[in-house]
Design a protein around this motif. Sequence first.
Motif, PDB file in Angstrom:
ATOM      1  N   PHE A   1      56.352  19.704  21.243  1.00  0.00           N
ATOM      2  CA  PHE A   1      55.413  19.316  20.196  1.00  0.00           C
ATOM      3  C   PHE A   1      55.929  18.105  19.425  1.00  0.00           C
ATOM      4  CE2 PHE A   1      53.108  23.638  19.496  1.00  0.00           C
ATOM      5  CZ  PHE A   1      52.640  23.552  20.800  1.00  0.00           C
ATOM      6  N   ILE A   2      57.241  18.049  19.150  1.00  0.00           N
ATOM      7  CA  ILE A   2      57.810  16.914  18.412  1.00  0.00           C
ATOM      8  C   ILE A   2      57.633  15.627  19.208  1.00  0.00           C
ATOM      9  CG2 ILE A   2      59.977  15.904  17.596  1.00  0.00           C
ATOM     10  CD1 ILE A   2      60.845  18.686  16.723  1.00  0.00           C
ATOM     11  N   ARG A   3      57.843  15.697  20.518  1.00  0.00           N
ATOM     12  CA  ARG A   3      57.678  14.495  21.361  1.00  0.00           C
ATOM     13  C   ARG A   3      56.231  14.012  21.334  1.00  0.00           C
ATOM     14  NH1 ARG A   3      61.957  13.298  24.593  1.00  0.00           N
ATOM     15  NH2 ARG A   3      63.612  14.877  24.761  1.00  0.00           N
ATOM     16  N   GLN A   4      55.269  14.930  21.462  1.00  0.00           N
ATOM     17  CA  GLN A   4      53.865  14.536  21.431  1.00  0.00           C
ATOM     18  C   GLN A   4      53.501  13.903  20.089  1.00  0.00           C
ATOM     19  OE1 GLN A   4      52.238  18.466  23.121  1.00  0.00           O
ATOM     20  NE2 GLN A   4      50.742  16.965  23.738  1.00  0.00           N
ATOM     21  N   TYR A   5      53.959  14.510  19.012  1.00  0.00           N
ATOM     22  CA  TYR A   5      53.682  13.990  17.669  1.00  0.00           C
ATOM     23  C   TYR A   5      54.274  12.587  17.530  1.00  0.00           C
ATOM     24  CZ  TYR A   5      52.925  14.414  12.600  1.00  0.00           C
ATOM     25  OH  TYR A   5      52.495  14.241  11.306  1.00  0.00           O
ATOM     26  N   ALA A   6      55.546  12.414  17.941  1.00  0.00           N
ATOM     27  CA  ALA A   6      56.209  11.117  17.793  1.00  0.00           C
ATOM     28  C   ALA A   6      55.494  10.037  18.592  1.00  0.00           C
ATOM     29  CB  ALA A   6      57.673  11.230  18.242  1.00  0.00           C
ATOM     30  N   ASN A   7      55.091  10.329  19.835  1.00  0.00           N
ATOM     31  CA  ASN A   7      54.378   9.341  20.645  1.00  0.00           C
ATOM     32  C   ASN A   7      53.067   8.926  20.000  1.00  0.00           C
ATOM     33  OD1 ASN A   7      56.175   8.989  22.823  1.00  0.00           O
ATOM     34  ND2 ASN A   7      55.499  10.904  23.772  1.00  0.00           N
ATOM     35  N   THR A   8      52.376   9.862  19.359  1.00  0.00           N
ATOM     36  CA  THR A   8      51.078   9.568  18.757  1.00  0.00           C
ATOM     37  C   THR A   8      51.208   8.629  17.568  1.00  0.00           C
ATOM     38  OG1 THR A   8      50.284  11.738  19.472  1.00  0.00           O
ATOM     39  CG2 THR A   8      49.010  10.605  17.773  1.00  0.00           C
ATOM     40  N   VAL A   9      52.312   8.711  16.824  1.00  0.00           N
ATOM     41  CA  VAL A   9      52.506   7.835  15.653  1.00  0.00           C
ATOM     42  C   VAL A   9      53.437   6.664  15.976  1.00  0.00           C
ATOM     43  CG1 VAL A   9      52.033   9.653  13.990  1.00  0.00           C
ATOM     44  CG2 VAL A   9      54.358   9.357  14.813  1.00  0.00           C
TER      45      VAL A   9
ATOM     46  N   LEU B   1      56.363   6.373  17.527  1.00  0.00           N
ATOM     47  CA  LEU B   1      57.800   6.525  17.371  1.00  0.00           C
ATOM     48  C   LEU B   1      58.422   6.941  18.698  1.00  0.00           C
ATOM     49  CD1 LEU B   1      58.047   8.449  13.964  1.00  0.00           C
ATOM     50  CD2 LEU B   1      58.325   5.997  14.357  1.00  0.00           C
ATOM     51  N   ASP B   2      59.710   6.624  18.881  1.00  0.00           N
ATOM     52  CA  ASP B   2      60.421   7.011  20.091  1.00  0.00           C
ATOM     53  C   ASP B   2      60.971   8.426  19.904  1.00  0.00           C
ATOM     54  OD1 ASP B   2      61.935   7.312  22.335  1.00  0.00           O
ATOM     55  OD2 ASP B   2      63.313   5.657  21.935  1.00  0.00           O
ATOM     56  N   PRO B   3      60.446   9.404  20.643  1.00  0.00           N
ATOM     57  CA  PRO B   3      60.896  10.781  20.432  1.00  0.00           C
ATOM     58  C   PRO B   3      62.366  10.976  20.763  1.00  0.00           C
ATOM     59  CG  PRO B   3      59.504  10.610  22.382  1.00  0.00           C
ATOM     60  CD  PRO B   3      59.407   9.308  21.671  1.00  0.00           C
ATOM     61  N   ASN B   4      62.869  10.258  21.764  1.00  0.00           N
ATOM     62  CA  ASN B   4      64.278  10.406  22.136  1.00  0.00           C
ATOM     63  C   ASN B   4      65.194   9.949  21.003  1.00  0.00           C
ATOM     64  OD1 ASN B   4      63.713  11.395  24.715  1.00  0.00           O
ATOM     65  ND2 ASN B   4      63.424   9.327  25.511  1.00  0.00           N
ATOM     66  N   THR B   5      64.797   8.846  20.361  1.00  0.00           N
ATOM     67  CA  THR B   5      65.606   8.341  19.242  1.00  0.00           C
ATOM     68  C   THR B   5      65.637   9.349  18.100  1.00  0.00           C
ATOM     69  OG1 THR B   5      65.049   6.062  19.828  1.00  0.00           O
ATOM     70  CG2 THR B   5      65.869   6.460  17.608  1.00  0.00           C
ATOM     71  N   ILE B   6      64.485   9.942  17.783  1.00  0.00           N
ATOM     72  CA  ILE B   6      64.421  10.915  16.695  1.00  0.00           C
ATOM     73  C   ILE B   6      65.275  12.137  17.006  1.00  0.00           C
ATOM     74  CG2 ILE B   6      62.898  12.502  15.466  1.00  0.00           C
ATOM     75  CD1 ILE B   6      60.725  10.458  15.671  1.00  0.00           C
ATOM     76  N   LEU B   7      65.110  12.684  18.198  1.00  0.00           N
ATOM     77  CA  LEU B   7      65.825  13.909  18.550  1.00  0.00           C
ATOM     78  C   LEU B   7      67.326  13.663  18.672  1.00  0.00           C
ATOM     79  CD1 LEU B   7      63.304  15.349  21.129  1.00  0.00           C
ATOM     80  CD2 LEU B   7      63.732  16.202  18.845  1.00  0.00           C
ATOM     81  N   ASP B   8      67.727  12.504  19.245  1.00  0.00           N
ATOM     82  CA  ASP B   8      69.148  12.197  19.407  1.00  0.00           C
ATOM     83  C   ASP B   8      69.800  11.906  18.058  1.00  0.00           C
ATOM     84  OD1 ASP B   8      68.827  12.571  22.044  1.00  0.00           O
ATOM     85  OD2 ASP B   8      68.721  10.436  22.572  1.00  0.00           O
ATOM     86  N   THR B   9      69.096  11.120  17.213  1.00  0.00           N
ATOM     87  CA  THR B   9      69.671  10.720  15.923  1.00  0.00           C
ATOM     88  C   THR B   9      69.910  11.926  15.029  1.00  0.00           C
ATOM     89  OG1 THR B   9      68.542   8.600  16.062  1.00  0.00           O
ATOM     90  CG2 THR B   9      69.313   9.294  13.896  1.00  0.00           C
ATOM     91  N   LYS B  10      68.999  12.868  15.095  1.00  0.00           N
ATOM     92  CA  LYS B  10      69.106  14.033  14.227  1.00  0.00           C
ATOM     93  C   LYS B  10      69.931  15.142  14.857  1.00  0.00           C
ATOM     94  CE  LYS B  10      66.935  11.715  11.394  1.00  0.00           C
ATOM     95  NZ  LYS B  10      67.770  11.013  10.447  1.00  0.00           N
TER      96      LYS B  10
ATOM     97  N   LEU C   1      58.176  12.080  10.748  1.00  0.00           N
ATOM     98  CA  LEU C   1      56.873  12.106  11.409  1.00  0.00           C
ATOM     99  C   LEU C   1      55.741  12.013  10.386  1.00  0.00           C
ATOM    100  CD1 LEU C   1      57.567  14.910  14.050  1.00  0.00           C
ATOM    101  CD2 LEU C   1      57.443  12.460  14.460  1.00  0.00           C
ATOM    102  N   GLN C   2      55.888  12.713   9.274  1.00  0.00           N
ATOM    103  CA  GLN C   2      54.855  12.662   8.235  1.00  0.00           C
ATOM    104  C   GLN C   2      54.720  11.260   7.651  1.00  0.00           C
ATOM    105  OE1 GLN C   2      55.512  15.367   4.997  1.00  0.00           O
ATOM    106  NE2 GLN C   2      53.636  14.830   3.934  1.00  0.00           N
ATOM    107  N   ASP C   3      55.863  10.611   7.384  1.00  0.00           N
ATOM    108  CA  ASP C   3      55.811   9.244   6.831  1.00  0.00           C
ATOM    109  C   ASP C   3      55.128   8.295   7.806  1.00  0.00           C
ATOM    110  OD1 ASP C   3      57.082  10.150   4.578  1.00  0.00           O
ATOM    111  OD2 ASP C   3      59.086   9.459   5.176  1.00  0.00           O
ATOM    112  N   ALA C   4      55.456   8.436   9.117  1.00  0.00           N
ATOM    113  CA  ALA C   4      54.842   7.551  10.118  1.00  0.00           C
ATOM    114  C   ALA C   4      53.339   7.789  10.201  1.00  0.00           C
ATOM    115  CB  ALA C   4      55.496   7.786  11.484  1.00  0.00           C
ATOM    116  N   ARG C   5      52.927   9.055  10.115  1.00  0.00           N
ATOM    117  CA  ARG C   5      51.492   9.367  10.158  1.00  0.00           C
ATOM    118  C   ARG C   5      50.758   8.765   8.959  1.00  0.00           C
ATOM    119  NH1 ARG C   5      48.765  13.082   7.439  1.00  0.00           N
ATOM    120  NH2 ARG C   5      50.581  14.330   6.833  1.00  0.00           N
ATOM    121  N   GLU C   6      51.320   8.952   7.765  1.00  0.00           N
ATOM    122  CA  GLU C   6      50.658   8.449   6.563  1.00  0.00           C
ATOM    123  C   GLU C   6      50.640   6.924   6.538  1.00  0.00           C
ATOM    124  OE1 GLU C   6      52.864  10.326   3.467  1.00  0.00           O
ATOM    125  OE2 GLU C   6      51.808  12.253   3.643  1.00  0.00           O
TER     126      GLU C   6
END
Length: 315
Positions: free
Chosen positions: A57-65, A67-76, A12-17
């Motif tokens: 909170f992770i889903r909101q953050y991912a949508n803002t930058v 990113l697909d929140p489902n992919t992040i949560l499932d992959t990890k 999330l930080q990398d996507a934001r930056e």
Amino acid sequence: MESDYQEIGKILQDAREKLGLTLEDISSATKIQVRYLQAIENGQVDRLPGPFYVKAFIRQYANTVNLDPNTILDTKAVDDSSDDQHQDDLPNKSELKNPFIEDDDSDSNNDKKISNGPVRVGTDGIPRAGMNISFPFYKKVLARLPIIITIVVVLAAVFVVWSLSSSFRFPGASRTSISSSSASVSQKRSSASRSSRSSSSSSSSSRIALSAPTFQGNLSSMSFDDQTAHTIQVSTAGGPSWVTIDIDNIRQFSGTLPAGSSQTFNLDPNQQRFAIHIGNPARTTISFDGHDTGYSNGSNVLITNVIISRGQEGQ
């Protein structure tokens, strides 16, 4: 599990930056406090208000930058069962505070009445305002009956006076009125024709008023040299885009434009500079007086900043 959240925070930080956004920008878009965003990026989810808010909170953050929140949560491999295991950790309703608002040391501010009228309480024990008990509709009508009767009488009197005045007109008045009306219609048509030609000429001139873009790094600059008003539209297609827009260094808009949406801004004759920062340039179009500016045409780098200024002095 902690390492999974640390890796999610790093993504999330990398996507934001990469989008050039600050934590304050993300907080403004999501309404999540900056300290919670910092905790997410550091993988310190134990600092959030409770397990209930972690994925939200992770889903909101991912949508803002973007990113697909489902992919992040499932992959990890973040285990959904953790939500069930921490149901008992949720705060009591009497102690629940809004995590989107900074803490207030004054408890008296929290003792606010939900509604001036009766309040409905749902099966989940949460009060909901808006279910005020009121009088039946017919009683409301009866209470306003004198006002309704007065309005009807006044309208009837006006109609009678108008009818009587119409019956006493001179015979020639009708013909004069028709002739005057015909002349007025003719004048309006002539005026509309001139206006159409003027609008067409103005549209043609505005089409070539904006210069071709020049580039300096990720900045695209364009200019026009006149003293008229212009319309600038920012739109998205195929995906959302985070944008901030200033006119003469005054913030006009800051947030995420959903896919397929647009924002329109009027540049008055006394305004000199339109500046926009774009989070997703590939999905963002800028139009000047209805025509695509092509702000990134010819650039070999990703354009994330655009300036449109009045006058030839540049950007």
